[in-house]
Design a protein around this motif. Structure first.
Motif, PDB file in Angstrom:
ATOM      1  N   GLY A 166      15.378   9.801  -5.913  1.00 48.98           N
ATOM      2  CA  GLY A 166      15.004   8.441  -5.549  1.00 48.98           C
ATOM      3  C   GLY A 166      15.566   8.137  -4.177  1.00 48.98           C
ATOM      4  O   GLY A 166      16.312   8.938  -3.598  1.00 48.98           O
TER       5      GLY A 166
ATOM      6  N   LEU B 238      12.735   3.635  -4.337  1.00 50.45           N
ATOM      7  CA  LEU B 238      11.753   4.511  -4.981  1.00 50.45           C
ATOM      8  C   LEU B 238      12.437   5.342  -6.056  1.00 50.45           C
ATOM      9  O   LEU B 238      13.607   5.713  -5.918  1.00 50.45           O
ATOM     10  CB  LEU B 238      11.151   5.487  -3.955  1.00 50.45           C
TER      11      LEU B 238
ATOM     12  N   ILE C  66       6.931   5.945   2.579  1.00 47.36           N
ATOM     13  CA  ILE C  66       6.498   5.152   1.415  1.00 47.36           C
ATOM     14  C   ILE C  66       7.303   3.845   1.340  1.00 47.36           C
ATOM     15  O   ILE C  66       6.758   2.779   1.061  1.00 47.36           O
ATOM     16  CB  ILE C  66       6.627   5.970   0.115  1.00 47.36           C
ATOM     17  N   LEU C  67       8.617   3.925   1.636  1.00 45.27           N
ATOM     18  CA  LEU C  67       9.427   2.700   1.647  1.00 45.27           C
ATOM     19  C   LEU C  67       8.916   1.720   2.702  1.00 45.27           C
ATOM     20  O   LEU C  67       8.849   0.512   2.468  1.00 45.27           O
ATOM     21  CB  LEU C  67      10.904   3.038   1.909  1.00 45.27           C
TER      22      LEU C  67
ATOM     23  N   HIS D  60      13.906  -2.692  -1.213  1.00 43.80           N
ATOM     24  CA  HIS D  60      12.950  -1.720  -1.747  1.00 43.80           C
ATOM     25  C   HIS D  60      13.586  -0.365  -2.050  1.00 43.80           C
ATOM     26  O   HIS D  60      14.412   0.131  -1.267  1.00 43.80           O
ATOM     27  CB  HIS D  60      11.807  -1.510  -0.752  1.00 43.80           C
TER      28      HIS D  60
ATOM     29  N   SER E  41      11.329   8.879  -8.265  1.00 37.78           N
ATOM     30  CA  SER E  41      10.297   9.898  -8.498  1.00 37.78           C
ATOM     31  C   SER E  41      10.543  10.618  -9.821  1.00 37.78           C
ATOM     32  O   SER E  41      11.671  11.004 -10.126  1.00 37.78           O
ATOM     33  CB  SER E  41      10.296  10.926  -7.371  1.00 37.78           C
TER      34      SER E  41
ATOM     35  N   GLY F  29       9.553   1.157  -6.491  1.00 35.41           N
ATOM     36  CA  GLY F  29       8.316   1.915  -6.648  1.00 35.41           C
ATOM     37  C   GLY F  29       8.578   3.141  -7.511  1.00 35.41           C
ATOM     38  O   GLY F  29       9.585   3.826  -7.339  1.00 35.41           O
TER      39      GLY F  29
ATOM     40  N   ALA G  69       9.816   9.954   1.749  1.00 38.14           N
ATOM     41  CA  ALA G  69      10.272   8.718   1.099  1.00 38.14           C
ATOM     42  C   ALA G  69      10.341   7.562   2.095  1.00 38.14           C
ATOM     43  O   ALA G  69      10.039   6.418   1.749  1.00 38.14           O
ATOM     44  CB  ALA G  69      11.637   8.935   0.456  1.00 38.14           C
TER      45      ALA G  69
END
Ligand SMILES: [Zn+2]
Ligand SMILES: [Zn+2]
Length: 179
Positions: free
Chosen positions: A94, A104, A61-62, A102, A106, A78, A58
């Motif tokens: 997440g 995420l 990706i962040l 930001h 999932s 995201g 994670a």
């Protein structure tokens, strides 16, 4: 721009069903009165795959999201369907930069993976929206809440996620942008 005019960007990372993006956007607008836009998709995050864990990092990706401009959006979430991890946990639903921009979400652990590729059940859509609201709470600098009747209550299992409501307790809501 006033605080109530904040704009949230939802960015699919990989092939994400449109349904789930719409439901997340509707929850953010409905519960927090924040304008939410669905952005063009980014490519599948294969660059973040950890070959020993067969999961996706994670943090990497962040960092990728953070390297992108998103000038028109105050917060960016995201949405992906890969299994996310951070080093101290076996998995996460997440992840967010506390007080940052930001986050995420999932879908991977929110229902059986094959069902994600077909039509998502209302139950999975609701779970995804809850994870998004929780991570958005972190972006607005809310920490985990002891109240199990609050979206900021920490949950690691879908059974627990199903028990918490999709809204903030009065204490947590007080620090959110005015609605
Ligand atoms: Zn959390
Ligand atoms: Zn709370």
């Amino acid at each position: 721009m006033t605080a109530s005019a904040k704009i949230i960007g939802l960015v699919p990372i990989g092939k994400i069903p449109r349904d789930v993006l719409k439901v997340i956007a509707a929850h953010i607008t409905g519960y927090l009165n924040l304008k939410t836009e669905i952005l063009p998709p980014l490519k599948h995050p294969s660059y973040a795959c950890d070959l020993r864990r067969l999961q996706y990092d994670a943090g990497i990706i962040l960092s990728t999201l953070e390297s992108m401009p998103f000038h028109d959006h105050d917060k960016v979430i995201g949405v992906l369907d890969v299994d996310l991890f951070i080093p101290v946990f076996t998995h996460v639903f997440g992840e967010a930069r506390q007080g940052g921009k930001h986050a995420l979400v999932s879908l991977y652990r929110l229902g059986s993976p094959p069902s994600i590729r077909k039509k998502l059940s209302p139950c999975i859509l609701e779970r995804a929206a809850k994870v998004a609201l929780h991570e958005l709470g972190h972006l607005f600098n809310r920490v985990h809440c002891e109240d199990s009747n609050c979206i900021m209550h920490f949950t690691g299992l879908v059974e627990d996620l199903d028990k918490i409501p999709p809204y903030f307790c009065p204490y947590c809501a007080a620090a959110l942008p005015p609605i």
